[in-house]
Design a protein around this motif. Structure first.
Motif, PDB file in Angstrom:
ATOM      1  N   VAL A  31     -12.725   4.638 -19.269  1.00  0.00           N
ATOM      2  CA  VAL A  31     -12.081   5.946 -19.300  1.00  0.00           C
ATOM      3  C   VAL A  31     -13.114   6.997 -18.895  1.00  0.00           C
ATOM      4  CG1 VAL A  31     -10.863   7.618 -20.744  1.00  0.00           C
ATOM      5  CG2 VAL A  31     -10.559   5.164 -21.154  1.00  0.00           C
ATOM      6  N   THR A  32     -12.763   7.787 -17.881  1.00  0.00           N
ATOM      7  CA  THR A  32     -13.645   8.843 -17.384  1.00  0.00           C
ATOM      8  C   THR A  32     -12.892  10.167 -17.416  1.00  0.00           C
ATOM      9  OG1 THR A  32     -14.722   7.262 -15.908  1.00  0.00           O
ATOM     10  CG2 THR A  32     -15.065   9.602 -15.440  1.00  0.00           C
ATOM     11  N   GLY A  33     -13.438  11.162 -18.093  1.00  0.00           N
ATOM     12  CA  GLY A  33     -12.793  12.468 -18.195  1.00  0.00           C
ATOM     13  C   GLY A  33     -12.499  12.816 -19.632  1.00  0.00           C
ATOM     14  N   ARG A  34     -11.578  13.746 -19.817  1.00  0.00           N
ATOM     15  CA  ARG A  34     -11.231  14.217 -21.164  1.00  0.00           C
ATOM     16  C   ARG A  34     -10.098  13.370 -21.742  1.00  0.00           C
ATOM     17  NH1 ARG A  34     -13.571  18.868 -22.510  1.00  0.00           N
ATOM     18  NH2 ARG A  34     -14.485  20.114 -20.850  1.00  0.00           N
ATOM     19  N   PHE A  35     -10.274  12.969 -23.000  1.00  0.00           N
ATOM     20  CA  PHE A  35      -9.239  12.187 -23.675  1.00  0.00           C
ATOM     21  C   PHE A  35      -9.343  12.407 -25.173  1.00  0.00           C
ATOM     22  CE2 PHE A  35     -12.975   9.541 -23.729  1.00  0.00           C
ATOM     23  CZ  PHE A  35     -12.949   8.940 -24.977  1.00  0.00           C
ATOM     24  N   THR A  36      -8.281  12.003 -25.889  1.00  0.00           N
ATOM     25  CA  THR A  36      -8.255  12.057 -27.342  1.00  0.00           C
ATOM     26  C   THR A  36      -7.687  10.752 -27.871  1.00  0.00           C
ATOM     27  OG1 THR A  36      -7.903  14.444 -27.308  1.00  0.00           O
ATOM     28  CG2 THR A  36      -7.371  13.306 -29.361  1.00  0.00           C
ATOM     29  N   ILE A  37      -8.318  10.210 -28.883  1.00  0.00           N
ATOM     30  CA  ILE A  37      -7.805   9.030 -29.585  1.00  0.00           C
ATOM     31  C   ILE A  37      -7.790   9.371 -31.069  1.00  0.00           C
ATOM     32  CG2 ILE A  37      -8.151   6.612 -30.169  1.00  0.00           C
ATOM     33  CD1 ILE A  37      -9.610   6.318 -27.481  1.00  0.00           C
ATOM     34  N   ILE A  38      -6.618   9.218 -31.690  1.00  0.00           N
ATOM     35  CA  ILE A  38      -6.471   9.463 -33.120  1.00  0.00           C
ATOM     36  C   ILE A  38      -6.088   8.135 -33.769  1.00  0.00           C
ATOM     37  CG2 ILE A  38      -5.219  10.725 -34.912  1.00  0.00           C
ATOM     38  CD1 ILE A  38      -4.678  12.878 -32.723  1.00  0.00           C
ATOM     39  N   ALA A  39      -6.953   7.637 -34.644  1.00  0.00           N
ATOM     40  CA  ALA A  39      -6.724   6.343 -35.296  1.00  0.00           C
ATOM     41  C   ALA A  39      -6.634   6.544 -36.806  1.00  0.00           C
ATOM     42  CB  ALA A  39      -7.852   5.374 -34.968  1.00  0.00           C
ATOM     43  N   THR A  40      -5.689   5.850 -37.426  1.00  0.00           N
ATOM     44  CA  THR A  40      -5.485   5.937 -38.862  1.00  0.00           C
ATOM     45  C   THR A  40      -5.853   4.599 -39.504  1.00  0.00           C
ATOM     46  OG1 THR A  40      -3.687   7.493 -38.489  1.00  0.00           O
ATOM     47  CG2 THR A  40      -3.802   6.487 -40.666  1.00  0.00           C
ATOM     48  N   PHE A  41      -6.526   4.672 -40.653  1.00  0.00           N
ATOM     49  CA  PHE A  41      -6.963   3.485 -41.386  1.00  0.00           C
ATOM     50  C   PHE A  41      -6.489   3.601 -42.831  1.00  0.00           C
ATOM     51  CE2 PHE A  41      -9.737   4.296 -37.884  1.00  0.00           C
ATOM     52  CZ  PHE A  41      -9.972   3.050 -37.338  1.00  0.00           C
ATOM     53  N   ASP A  42      -6.201   2.452 -43.464  1.00  0.00           N
ATOM     54  CA  ASP A  42      -5.735   2.477 -44.853  1.00  0.00           C
ATOM     55  C   ASP A  42      -6.917   2.603 -45.811  1.00  0.00           C
ATOM     56  OD1 ASP A  42      -6.843  -0.086 -45.250  1.00  0.00           O
ATOM     57  OD2 ASP A  42      -4.915  -1.106 -45.107  1.00  0.00           O
ATOM     58  N   ALA A  43      -6.624   2.579 -47.118  1.00  0.00           N
ATOM     59  CA  ALA A  43      -7.648   2.767 -48.139  1.00  0.00           C
ATOM     60  C   ALA A  43      -8.710   1.673 -48.115  1.00  0.00           C
ATOM     61  CB  ALA A  43      -7.001   2.841 -49.522  1.00  0.00           C
ATOM     62  N   ASN A  44      -8.399   0.516 -47.554  1.00  0.00           N
ATOM     63  CA  ASN A  44      -9.365  -0.580 -47.441  1.00  0.00           C
ATOM     64  C   ASN A  44     -10.142  -0.533 -46.134  1.00  0.00           C
ATOM     65  OD1 ASN A  44      -8.622  -1.756 -49.942  1.00  0.00           O
ATOM     66  ND2 ASN A  44      -6.818  -2.631 -48.947  1.00  0.00           N
ATOM     67  N   GLY A  45      -9.868   0.463 -45.306  1.00  0.00           N
ATOM     68  CA  GLY A  45     -10.548   0.575 -44.017  1.00  0.00           C
ATOM     69  C   GLY A  45      -9.907  -0.221 -42.908  1.00  0.00           C
ATOM     70  N   ALA A  46      -8.741  -0.832 -43.185  1.00  0.00           N
ATOM     71  CA  ALA A  46      -8.045  -1.620 -42.165  1.00  0.00           C
ATOM     72  C   ALA A  46      -7.277  -0.698 -41.218  1.00  0.00           C
ATOM     73  CB  ALA A  46      -7.084  -2.611 -42.823  1.00  0.00           C
ATOM     74  N   PHE A  47      -7.299  -1.020 -39.954  1.00  0.00           N
ATOM     75  CA  PHE A  47      -6.602  -0.251 -38.933  1.00  0.00           C
ATOM     76  C   PHE A  47      -5.101  -0.227 -39.203  1.00  0.00           C
ATOM     77  CE2 PHE A  47      -4.121  -0.302 -35.046  1.00  0.00           C
ATOM     78  CZ  PHE A  47      -4.501   0.905 -34.493  1.00  0.00           C
ATOM     79  N   VAL A  48      -4.474   0.948 -39.032  1.00  0.00           N
ATOM     80  CA  VAL A  48      -3.034   1.097 -39.203  1.00  0.00           C
ATOM     81  C   VAL A  48      -2.376   1.411 -37.860  1.00  0.00           C
ATOM     82  CG1 VAL A  48      -1.184   2.392 -40.338  1.00  0.00           C
ATOM     83  CG2 VAL A  48      -3.270   1.843 -41.599  1.00  0.00           C
ATOM     84  N   THR A  49      -2.789   2.483 -37.210  1.00  0.00           N
ATOM     85  CA  THR A  49      -2.171   2.892 -35.953  1.00  0.00           C
ATOM     86  C   THR A  49      -3.115   3.782 -35.163  1.00  0.00           C
ATOM     87  OG1 THR A  49      -0.186   3.838 -34.941  1.00  0.00           O
ATOM     88  CG2 THR A  49      -1.033   4.945 -36.886  1.00  0.00           C
ATOM     89  N   ALA A  50      -2.819   3.928 -33.874  1.00  0.00           N
ATOM     90  CA  ALA A  50      -3.608   4.849 -33.049  1.00  0.00           C
ATOM     91  C   ALA A  50      -2.727   5.479 -31.985  1.00  0.00           C
ATOM     92  CB  ALA A  50      -4.765   4.113 -32.380  1.00  0.00           C
ATOM     93  N   ASP A  51      -3.059   6.699 -31.651  1.00  0.00           N
ATOM     94  CA  ASP A  51      -2.429   7.404 -30.535  1.00  0.00           C
ATOM     95  C   ASP A  51      -3.531   7.695 -29.528  1.00  0.00           C
ATOM     96  OD1 ASP A  51       0.169   7.555 -31.596  1.00  0.00           O
ATOM     97  OD2 ASP A  51      -0.381   9.302 -32.798  1.00  0.00           O
ATOM     98  N   GLU A  52      -3.264   7.376 -28.270  1.00  0.00           N
ATOM     99  CA  GLU A  52      -4.233   7.615 -27.203  1.00  0.00           C
ATOM    100  C   GLU A  52      -3.634   8.606 -26.225  1.00  0.00           C
ATOM    101  OE1 GLU A  52      -4.516   3.712 -25.546  1.00  0.00           O
ATOM    102  OE2 GLU A  52      -5.951   3.029 -27.042  1.00  0.00           O
ATOM    103  N   ASP A  53      -4.411   9.609 -25.836  1.00  0.00           N
ATOM    104  CA  ASP A  53      -3.982  10.550 -24.807  1.00  0.00           C
ATOM    105  C   ASP A  53      -5.049  10.570 -23.716  1.00  0.00           C
ATOM    106  OD1 ASP A  53      -3.180  12.602 -23.169  1.00  0.00           O
ATOM    107  OD2 ASP A  53      -3.128  14.124 -24.739  1.00  0.00           O
ATOM    108  N   PHE A  54      -4.760   9.883 -22.610  1.00  0.00           N
ATOM    109  CA  PHE A  54      -5.668   9.814 -21.471  1.00  0.00           C
ATOM    110  C   PHE A  54      -5.144  10.657 -20.314  1.00  0.00           C
ATOM    111  CE2 PHE A  54      -6.335   5.403 -23.318  1.00  0.00           C
ATOM    112  CZ  PHE A  54      -7.533   5.734 -23.939  1.00  0.00           C
ATOM    113  N   GLY A  55      -4.273  11.641 -20.602  1.00  0.00           N
ATOM    114  CA  GLY A  55      -3.616  12.440 -19.571  1.00  0.00           C
ATOM    115  C   GLY A  55      -4.557  13.208 -18.666  1.00  0.00           C
ATOM    116  N   ARG A  56      -5.762  13.528 -19.139  1.00  0.00           N
ATOM    117  CA  ARG A  56      -6.718  14.269 -18.320  1.00  0.00           C
ATOM    118  C   ARG A  56      -7.931  13.410 -17.983  1.00  0.00           C
ATOM    119  NH1 ARG A  56      -7.282  19.663 -21.664  1.00  0.00           N
ATOM    120  NH2 ARG A  56      -9.275  19.603 -20.605  1.00  0.00           N
TER     121      ARG A  56
END
Length: 165
Positions: free
Chosen positions: A129-154
């Motif tokens: 990935v080259t340029g501006r982007f945002t990744i928002i990741a959510t983890f539970d109380a044990n640190g396990a991955f729950v979900t992520a949103d990726e925005d690579f539009g720019r």
């Protein structure tokens, strides 16, 4: 933005994610060698990943600025020997916020060059990935991955699995 699990190579390998402090900016981890090597199956075949360069962080209290001066990654298809080398010097800014359920949400706002893939989901291709982007990741109380949103539009996104076939 699309839902998927993600792993940021730089964060996964080299940067301890700590709680943000309310102090003025300070050097968190000075640039240190980031040499590492491992194999992932994320392309439907095994990919050797060799990391070289340096990586560090600057702590701003409410976020951490990630830097990786001169860091590169060489990816090699272990089946046919095809290889490519990419720049993954960043930079980016990482924030972590506690959630009411005891988990946390990490937000990475990146610029420059990054390697993005989900190490727990072999069907997720390795992306440069080259340029501006945002990744928002959510983890539970044990640190396990729950979900992520990726925005690579720019950003420009190259599927490195296709390059290595």
């Amino acid at each position: 933005m699309r839902k998927s699990a993600i792993t940021l190579l730089v964060l996964l390998l080299m940067l301890p994610a700590g709680a943000a402090l309310a102090d003025p900016p300070k050097l968190g981890v000075p640039p240190v060698p980031a040499d590492d090597s491992f194999v992932v199956p994320n392309c439907g075949f095994d990919v050797q990943i060799d990391v070289t360069g340096k990586v560090g962080e600057i702590d701003f209290g409410d976020s951490i600025r990630l830097i990786a001066p001169g860091e590169t990654v060489t990816l090699t298809n272990r089946g046919n020997g095809n290889a490519t080398t990419v720049n993954v010097a960043g930079p980016g800014r990482l924030t972590e916020v506690a959630n009411p359920d005891g988990g946390f949400t990490s937000t990475l706002r990146g610029t420059g060059n990054w390697l993005v893939f989900n190490i727990d989901d072999p069907s997720d291709p390795i992306k440069h990935v080259t340029g501006r982007f945002t990744i928002i990741a959510t983890f539970d109380a044990n640190g396990a991955f729950v979900t992520a949103d990726e925005d690579f539009g720019r950003a420009r996104v190259v599927n490195l699995c296709e390059v290595l076939r």
